[in-house]
Design a protein around this motif. Structure first.
Motif, PDB file in Angstrom:
ATOM      1  N   PHE A 163      68.122  55.001 103.722  1.00 22.59           N
ATOM      2  CA  PHE A 163      68.249  53.822 104.579  1.00 22.59           C
ATOM      3  C   PHE A 163      67.677  52.586 103.877  1.00 22.59           C
ATOM      4  CE2 PHE A 163      67.200  50.889 107.968  1.00 22.59           C
ATOM      5  CZ  PHE A 163      68.249  51.029 108.865  1.00 22.59           C
ATOM      6  N   GLY A 164      66.568  52.778 103.163  1.00 22.48           N
ATOM      7  CA  GLY A 164      65.993  51.663 102.411  1.00 22.48           C
ATOM      8  C   GLY A 164      66.941  51.147 101.339  1.00 22.48           C
ATOM      9  N   LEU A 165      67.641  52.065 100.668  1.00 22.58           N
ATOM     10  CA  LEU A 165      68.610  51.653  99.656  1.00 22.58           C
ATOM     11  C   LEU A 165      69.746  50.853 100.281  1.00 22.58           C
ATOM     12  CD1 LEU A 165      68.843  54.880  97.463  1.00 22.58           C
ATOM     13  CD2 LEU A 165      67.857  52.676  96.803  1.00 22.58           C
ATOM     14  N   LEU A 166      70.182  51.264 101.460  1.00 22.30           N
ATOM     15  CA  LEU A 166      71.242  50.515 102.145  1.00 22.30           C
ATOM     16  C   LEU A 166      70.768  49.117 102.530  1.00 22.30           C
ATOM     17  CD1 LEU A 166      72.770  53.264 104.474  1.00 22.30           C
ATOM     18  CD2 LEU A 166      73.770  52.288 102.395  1.00 22.30           C
ATOM     19  N   SER A 167      69.499  48.993 102.889  1.00 22.28           N
ATOM     20  CA  SER A 167      68.985  47.675 103.298  1.00 22.28           C
ATOM     21  C   SER A 167      68.951  46.691 102.138  1.00 22.28           C
ATOM     22  CB  SER A 167      67.574  47.820 103.885  1.00 22.28           C
ATOM     23  OG  SER A 167      66.637  48.190 102.875  1.00 22.28           O
ATOM     24  N   ILE A 168      68.918  47.185 100.896  1.00 22.06           N
ATOM     25  CA  ILE A 168      68.892  46.293  99.732  1.00 22.06           C
ATOM     26  C   ILE A 168      70.243  45.629  99.527  1.00 22.06           C
ATOM     27  CG2 ILE A 168      68.483  46.229  97.235  1.00 22.06           C
ATOM     28  CD1 ILE A 168      66.541  48.479  97.542  1.00 22.06           C
ATOM     29  N   VAL A 169      71.295  46.204 100.125  1.00 25.59           N
ATOM     30  CA  VAL A 169      72.623  45.609  99.993  1.00 25.59           C
ATOM     31  C   VAL A 169      72.636  44.186 100.555  1.00 25.59           C
ATOM     32  CG1 VAL A 169      75.034  45.805 100.727  1.00 25.59           C
ATOM     33  CG2 VAL A 169      73.758  47.850 100.052  1.00 25.59           C
ATOM     34  N   VAL A 170      71.825  43.930 101.582  1.00 25.20           N
ATOM     35  CA  VAL A 170      71.807  42.611 102.221  1.00 25.20           C
ATOM     36  C   VAL A 170      71.360  41.524 101.244  1.00 25.20           C
ATOM     37  CG1 VAL A 170      70.845  41.227 104.085  1.00 25.20           C
ATOM     38  CG2 VAL A 170      71.477  43.614 104.497  1.00 25.20           C
ATOM     39  N   PRO A 171      70.176  41.643 100.604  1.00 23.38           N
ATOM     40  CA  PRO A 171      69.798  40.586  99.648  1.00 23.38           C
ATOM     41  C   PRO A 171      70.732  40.492  98.456  1.00 23.38           C
ATOM     42  CG  PRO A 171      68.279  42.430  99.525  1.00 23.38           C
ATOM     43  CD  PRO A 171      69.118  42.641 100.745  1.00 23.38           C
ATOM     44  N   LEU A 172      71.258  41.650  98.013  1.00 25.73           N
ATOM     45  CA  LEU A 172      72.198  41.598  96.898  1.00 25.73           C
ATOM     46  C   LEU A 172      73.470  40.867  97.301  1.00 25.73           C
ATOM     47  CD1 LEU A 172      71.842  45.171  95.329  1.00 25.73           C
ATOM     48  CD2 LEU A 172      70.827  43.016  94.564  1.00 25.73           C
ATOM     49  N   GLY A 173      73.888  41.038  98.549  1.00 26.98           N
ATOM     50  CA  GLY A 173      75.055  40.319  99.037  1.00 26.98           C
ATOM     51  C   GLY A 173      74.814  38.823  99.133  1.00 26.98           C
ATOM     52  N   MET A 174      73.542  38.450  99.275  1.00 27.67           N
ATOM     53  CA  MET A 174      73.181  37.035  99.327  1.00 27.67           C
ATOM     54  C   MET A 174      72.905  36.489  97.925  1.00 27.67           C
ATOM     55  SD  MET A 174      70.664  37.258 102.656  1.00 27.67           S
ATOM     56  CE  MET A 174      70.266  35.507 102.623  1.00 27.67           C
TER      57      MET A 174
ATOM     58  N   MET B 166      51.466  45.170  87.804  1.00 24.46           N
ATOM     59  CA  MET B 166      52.676  44.471  87.346  1.00 24.46           C
ATOM     60  C   MET B 166      53.087  43.360  88.297  1.00 24.46           C
ATOM     61  SD  MET B 166      55.599  47.336  88.206  1.00 24.46           S
ATOM     62  CE  MET B 166      55.709  48.121  89.799  1.00 24.46           C
ATOM     63  N   ARG B 167      52.145  42.877  89.118  1.00 20.56           N
ATOM     64  CA  ARG B 167      52.500  41.873  90.120  1.00 20.56           C
ATOM     65  C   ARG B 167      52.897  40.543  89.495  1.00 20.56           C
ATOM     66  NH1 ARG B 167      47.040  42.569  89.952  1.00 20.56           N
ATOM     67  NH2 ARG B 167      45.695  40.747  89.728  1.00 20.56           N
ATOM     68  N   GLN B 168      52.539  40.316  88.235  1.00 14.52           N
ATOM     69  CA  GLN B 168      52.901  39.062  87.588  1.00 14.52           C
ATOM     70  C   GLN B 168      54.282  39.115  86.945  1.00 14.52           C
ATOM     71  OE1 GLN B 168      51.058  36.422  87.974  1.00 14.52           O
ATOM     72  NE2 GLN B 168      49.371  37.510  88.982  1.00 14.52           N
ATOM     73  N   SER B 169      54.824  40.323  86.732  1.00 15.27           N
ATOM     74  CA  SER B 169      56.086  40.433  85.995  1.00 15.27           C
ATOM     75  C   SER B 169      57.264  40.876  86.851  1.00 15.27           C
ATOM     76  CB  SER B 169      55.925  41.420  84.829  1.00 15.27           C
ATOM     77  OG  SER B 169      55.605  42.712  85.309  1.00 15.27           O
ATOM     78  N   GLU B 170      57.014  41.547  87.976  1.00 16.40           N
ATOM     79  CA  GLU B 170      58.092  42.097  88.775  1.00 16.40           C
ATOM     80  C   GLU B 170      58.136  41.470  90.164  1.00 16.40           C
ATOM     81  OE1 GLU B 170      60.177  43.957  87.327  1.00 16.40           O
ATOM     82  OE2 GLU B 170      59.019  44.413  85.527  1.00 16.40           O
ATOM     83  N   GLY B 171      59.341  41.293  90.685  1.00 16.81           N
ATOM     84  CA  GLY B 171      59.512  40.772  92.027  1.00 16.81           C
ATOM     85  C   GLY B 171      59.466  41.879  93.066  1.00 16.81           C
TER      86      GLY B 171
ATOM     87  N   VAL C 254      70.972  37.628  95.511  1.00 10.81           N
ATOM     88  CA  VAL C 254      69.637  37.747  94.950  1.00 10.81           C
ATOM     89  C   VAL C 254      69.748  38.538  93.651  1.00 10.81           C
ATOM     90  CG1 VAL C 254      67.340  38.733  95.265  1.00 10.81           C
ATOM     91  CG2 VAL C 254      68.511  37.633  97.185  1.00 10.81           C
ATOM     92  N   ARG C 255      69.302  37.963  92.553  1.00  7.81           N
ATOM     93  CA  ARG C 255      69.439  38.593  91.251  1.00  7.81           C
ATOM     94  C   ARG C 255      68.192  39.400  90.936  1.00  7.81           C
ATOM     95  NH1 ARG C 255      71.404  34.589  86.652  1.00  7.81           N
ATOM     96  NH2 ARG C 255      71.485  36.635  85.631  1.00  7.81           N
ATOM     97  N   LEU C 256      68.391  40.633  90.502  1.00  9.86           N
ATOM     98  CA  LEU C 256      67.285  41.496  90.115  1.00  9.86           C
ATOM     99  C   LEU C 256      67.005  41.314  88.632  1.00  9.86           C
ATOM    100  CD1 LEU C 256      68.280  44.761  92.037  1.00  9.86           C
ATOM    101  CD2 LEU C 256      66.734  42.942  92.774  1.00  9.86           C
ATOM    102  N   ARG C 257      65.722  41.131  88.302  1.00 11.66           N
ATOM    103  CA  ARG C 257      65.320  40.913  86.901  1.00 11.66           C
ATOM    104  C   ARG C 257      64.159  41.839  86.549  1.00 11.66           C
ATOM    105  NH1 ARG C 257      66.145  35.803  89.088  1.00 11.66           N
ATOM    106  NH2 ARG C 257      67.842  34.584  88.143  1.00 11.66           N
TER     107      ARG C 257
END
Length: 295
Positions: free
Chosen positions: A47-58, A176-181, A60-63
């Protein structure tokens, strides 16, 4: 930051803490529908993986930057959730949540070892108090007959192990709070957690019934909502206040377990729960005070 923002953040964090307790209770109801703890945990990650679809649809770029740290966070976090949900399956939900919620004390030790942060004597004493409380909770909720007693103790150790693993995951996130979102970290958590819990789920798969699907949906919605609210609130709430507010989770879970699930922990268990919460609160205060000069 303004007092208004801090106040709103505190209320938001309190709501997140209560939702985490709702998630635990819903998971307990799901396990009563013949579902195993690992299966409930696996479907929660899905369910958590499905919820990530929302920001990706908006858009949001993962880096992602530090892949090894992201993998370690997902591994430790996934194992922690697996152990926590397995403990919920075999223990009173209030006891399982209390054991899991003792993780902030272990964070202090892991931060001292791996992040070279100072470890005060207050943190050491807080661990001692929390350990005494946890021991009282376990003894107060362990049946007297020998076979069941050894089984109850084993699952209590699994619940405590979830706290240690969770502390390791939190320490990894802090490193890793300075390098990852936040979305990169959440994706690694859900993806690796789903893979880890998929193994025992496949071995003991049970097709969810209608009521079970409803409880699983409640677990997914409450957990993701709580995670988002907590992430948002932590921007405005000081670490000390956040650690104290999040102690609402074991308190609320104990209350809901008694009121709705008719769980009746022994008197020693109730006393141990209070001692554990005092110890964890003390540990949170000690860790925050030791980090203040560095900031």
């Amino acid at each position: 930051q303004s007092d208004g923002a801090a106040r709103r953040g505190a209320w938001t964090l309190a709501l997140a803490a209560v939702l985490f307790s709702v998630m635990a209770v819903c998971a307990k109801y799901a396990t009563r529908q013949r579902l195993s703890g690992p299966e409930v945990a696996c479907l929660r990650f899905c369910f958590g993986l499905l919820s990530i679809v929302v920001p990706l649809g908006m858009r949001v770029r993962l880096r992602p930057q530090n892949y090894s740290a992201l993998f370690l966070r997902g591994l430790l976090g996934g194992l922690a959730v697996l152990a926590y949900f397995a403990a919920i399956d075999h223990l009173p939900v209030g006891v399982a949540t209390l054991l899991n919620s003792s993780s902030p004390v272990f964070v202090g030790f892991f931060s001292a070892v791996f992040l070279r942060e100072p470890l005060s004597w207050s943190s050491v004493l807080a661990l001692g108090v929390s350990s005494a409380g946890v021991t009282m909770v376990v003894l107060g909720n362990t049946p007297v007959d020998a076979p069941t007693q050894s089984s109850g103790l084993a699952w209590a150790l699994v619940g405590l192990g979830s706290a240690v693993l969770s502390a390791g995951a939190v320490t990894t996130v802090r490193s890793m709070r300075q390098s990852e979102g936040s979305w990169e970290i959440f994706l690694a958590f859900c993806l690796i957690g789903a893979l880890i819990t998929a193994v025992p789920t496949a071995a003991h798969w049970v097709m969810p019934s209608g009521p079970a699907v409803a409880w699983l949906l409640a677990v997914g919605v409450s957990s993701v909502t709580a995670q988002i609210l907590m992430t948002h609130a932590l921007r405005d709430v000081p670490a000390l206040h956040a650690g104290l507010i999040l102690q609402l989770t074991p308190i609320a879970t104990f209350a809901i377990g008694v009121g709705l699930l008719h769980e009746r922990p022994a008197t020693l268990g109730f006393i141990g729960a209070a001692v554990t919460i005092v110890g964890v609160t003390w540990g949170v205060r000690a860790q925050t005070s030791s980090r203040a000069p560095r900031r």
